[in-house]
Design an enzyme around this catalytic site. Structure first.
Site, PDB file in Angstrom:
ATOM      1  N   ARG A 188       7.302  66.904   3.648  1.00  0.00           N
ATOM      2  CA  ARG A 188       7.323  65.819   2.935  1.00  0.00           C
ATOM      3  C   ARG A 188       6.780  65.317   2.630  1.00  0.00           C
ATOM      4  O   ARG A 188       5.984  64.811   1.626  1.00  0.00           O
ATOM      5  CB  ARG A 188       8.168  65.244   3.235  1.00  0.00           C
ATOM      6  CG  ARG A 188       8.235  63.612   2.320  1.00  0.00           C
ATOM      7  CD  ARG A 188       9.993  63.017   2.819  1.00  0.00           C
ATOM      8  NE  ARG A 188       9.670  61.580   2.437  1.00  0.00           N
ATOM      9  CZ  ARG A 188       9.890  60.962   0.733  1.00  0.00           C
ATOM     10  NH1 ARG A 188      10.701  61.723   0.103  1.00  0.00           N
ATOM     11  NH2 ARG A 188      10.454  60.030   0.567  1.00  0.00           N
ATOM     12  N   HIS A 217      10.256  56.147  -3.119  1.00  0.00           N
ATOM     13  CA  HIS A 217       9.858  55.289  -2.332  1.00  0.00           C
ATOM     14  C   HIS A 217       9.903  54.152  -3.814  1.00  0.00           C
ATOM     15  O   HIS A 217       9.640  54.237  -4.972  1.00  0.00           O
ATOM     16  CB  HIS A 217       8.272  55.340  -3.045  1.00  0.00           C
ATOM     17  CG  HIS A 217       7.995  55.875  -1.364  1.00  0.00           C
ATOM     18  ND1 HIS A 217       6.813  56.910  -1.327  1.00  0.00           N
ATOM     19  CD2 HIS A 217       8.519  56.867  -0.225  1.00  0.00           C
ATOM     20  CE1 HIS A 217       6.486  57.525  -0.017  1.00  0.00           C
ATOM     21  NE2 HIS A 217       7.822  57.364   0.172  1.00  0.00           N
ATOM     22  N   TYR A 240       1.187  56.360   1.983  1.00  0.00           N
ATOM     23  CA  TYR A 240       2.062  57.933   2.694  1.00  0.00           C
ATOM     24  C   TYR A 240       0.999  59.383   1.954  1.00  0.00           C
ATOM     25  O   TYR A 240       1.444  59.898   3.207  1.00  0.00           O
ATOM     26  CB  TYR A 240       3.672  58.166   2.157  1.00  0.00           C
ATOM     27  CG  TYR A 240       4.258  59.407   1.906  1.00  0.00           C
ATOM     28  CD1 TYR A 240       5.102  59.286   3.160  1.00  0.00           C
ATOM     29  CD2 TYR A 240       4.381  60.669   1.434  1.00  0.00           C
ATOM     30  CE1 TYR A 240       5.670  60.061   4.034  1.00  0.00           C
ATOM     31  CE2 TYR A 240       4.676  61.464   2.141  1.00  0.00           C
ATOM     32  CZ  TYR A 240       5.743  61.152   3.212  1.00  0.00           C
ATOM     33  OH  TYR A 240       6.422  62.526   3.547  1.00  0.00           O
ATOM     34  N   HIS A 265       9.450  65.620   8.216  1.00  0.00           N
ATOM     35  CA  HIS A 265       8.827  65.033   7.415  1.00  0.00           C
ATOM     36  C   HIS A 265       7.488  65.523   6.874  1.00  0.00           C
ATOM     37  O   HIS A 265       6.557  65.049   6.343  1.00  0.00           O
ATOM     38  CB  HIS A 265       9.391  62.968   8.327  1.00  0.00           C
ATOM     39  CG  HIS A 265       8.288  62.724   6.796  1.00  0.00           C
ATOM     40  ND1 HIS A 265       9.244  62.171   6.107  1.00  0.00           N
ATOM     41  CD2 HIS A 265       7.863  61.574   6.747  1.00  0.00           C
ATOM     42  CE1 HIS A 265       8.958  60.972   5.626  1.00  0.00           C
ATOM     43  NE2 HIS A 265       8.050  60.720   5.798  1.00  0.00           N
ATOM     44  N   LYS A 280      17.660  56.268   0.265  1.00  0.00           N
ATOM     45  CA  LYS A 280      17.658  55.463   1.250  1.00  0.00           C
ATOM     46  C   LYS A 280      18.529  54.431   0.503  1.00  0.00           C
ATOM     47  O   LYS A 280      18.045  53.815  -0.577  1.00  0.00           O
ATOM     48  CB  LYS A 280      16.428  54.491   1.804  1.00  0.00           C
ATOM     49  CG  LYS A 280      15.316  55.362   2.667  1.00  0.00           C
ATOM     50  CD  LYS A 280      14.634  54.303   3.628  1.00  0.00           C
ATOM     51  CE  LYS A 280      13.704  55.253   4.762  1.00  0.00           C
ATOM     52  NZ  LYS A 280      12.614  54.829   4.780  1.00  0.00           N
ATOM     53  N   ARG A 327      13.628  63.981   1.887  1.00  0.00           N
ATOM     54  CA  ARG A 327      13.629  63.459   2.934  1.00  0.00           C
ATOM     55  C   ARG A 327      14.528  64.562   3.444  1.00  0.00           C
ATOM     56  O   ARG A 327      15.742  65.513   3.249  1.00  0.00           O
ATOM     57  CB  ARG A 327      14.524  62.046   3.279  1.00  0.00           C
ATOM     58  CG  ARG A 327      13.384  61.599   2.795  1.00  0.00           C
ATOM     59  CD  ARG A 327      14.171  59.914   2.842  1.00  0.00           C
ATOM     60  NE  ARG A 327      13.498  58.655   2.261  1.00  0.00           N
ATOM     61  CZ  ARG A 327      13.046  58.110   1.415  1.00  0.00           C
ATOM     62  NH1 ARG A 327      14.127  58.622  -0.197  1.00  0.00           N
ATOM     63  NH2 ARG A 327      12.631  57.363   0.980  1.00  0.00           N
TER      64      ARG A 327
END
Length: 323
Positions: A271, A294, A303, A268, A189, A165
């Site tokens: 990615r 993820h 995705y 993004h 994250k 990211r």
């Protein structure tokens, strides 16, 4: 006053920042949505307290958002933030249940983002390799975009070559590159750590960039940061010298446009291209999930996208009745 909607909203936001380690981008989005709903509740319920909130109030708030011209996507984002707020409130014993769970998420159109093809991106990457080492050229005065070719090549190699990211990219420090393991350590994250394979091209780009990083730091009187500190530096060498996500966005867009890619290409996109191209070449979906960081496989499935060509190829190669 203590226990007011505004006060509870700030307590929730503080928890996101201090306990969950939410990124500034996430905090900014939640701050806008939660504070907006808190203001609506204050106007609607006054001092009744959070226990008085029902799902009808949340539906009414979504109606207000629609009246303001917000899209279903924006309303869905606001509802997701409200759900998280009340989930926290329920865990904290402030409410008995989460009224937001009774509100249906607005049905959104499914858009598959356009991903540049492998040949397109390879052409861009090869052009960056050729430009690397030549004289730097600014796109416009005062901007980071395309100002440091060697660094910009590293940006593309890590975004597309490693699938990380934008926030993970700018968060990389010198110690994040694990040369012996051919990997990069990133914090995703929630500050969750993972290792991502470092390909040969990305490694070569970093090695070509590091001597220039060193010389710029020494010229700026910051030689102590040569072995430590951010991997990707800003042009002016101010403060911590760390490049920002906004600057990365400008760099990616400027280079994409100059190389003939679509105007909507952003960090993004690279990615997403990483995951899509890996899948097209037969990579295992769970391996892609691990590299992308993820938590749920379903996220990876949404995705990445199976192209019609790949589906046809897999069918022809594996099904006994295909031929």
């Amino acid at each position: 006053m203590k226990g007011s909607f505004a006060d509870l909203a700030e307590r929730f936001l503080a928890m996101l920042r201090d306990e969950r380690g939410a990124s500034e981008h996430t905090l900014r989005a939640y701050r806008r949505e939660v504070r907006g709903f808190a203001e609506f509740l204050q106007e609607t319920l006054g001092d009744a307290g959070i226990k008085a909130v029902e799902h009808t109030h949340i539906r009414a708030y979504l109606g207000v958002l629609y009246e303001k011209g917000l899209t279903k996507t924006s309303a869905a984002r606001a509802l997701a933030a409200v759900r998280s707020w009340f989930k926290w409130a329920a865990k904290a014993g402030l409410v008995e249940n989460n009224p937001a769970l009774l509100v249906t998420t607005p049905k959104l159109p499914k858009h598959l983002p356009r991903v540049p093809g492998m040949e397109e991106l390879n052409r861009v990457m090869n052009s960056l390799e050729r430009v690397s080492g030549s004289a730097s050229q600014r796109v416009s005065e005062g901007e980071e975009a395309a100002a440091w070719p060697e660094r910009d090549r590293v940006i593309f190699e890590l975004l597309y070559g490693c699938g990380i990211r934008n926030s993970e990219l700018v968060g990389l420090d010198m110690a994040s590159v694990l040369w012996r393991d051919d990997a990069v350590k990133v914090f995703g994250k929630g500050k969750k750590e993972r290792l991502v394979p470092l390909g040969d091209e990305a490694a070569a780009a970093i090695r070509a960039y590091l001597p220039l990083r060193q010389s710029r730091l020494e010229a700026a009187g910051k030689a102590k940061m040569v072995q430590v500190g951010p991997l990707l530096m800003n042009m002016r060498m101010r403060g911590t010298c760390r490049l920002t996500t906004r600057s990365v966005g400008r760099i990616v867009k400027a280079i994409a446009l100059s190389r003939g890619l679509a105007a909507d290409v952003h960090p993004h996109t690279l990615r997403h291209a990483f995951g899509t191209h890996m899948l097209e070449e037969g990579a295992d979906l769970r391996a892609i999930q691990e590299m992308l960081g993820h938590e749920r496989l379903s996220t990876t499935q949404r995705y990445t996208q199976l192209t019609v060509g790949q589906v046809q190829r897999v069918y022809e190669e594996t099904h006994p009745r295909a031929r």
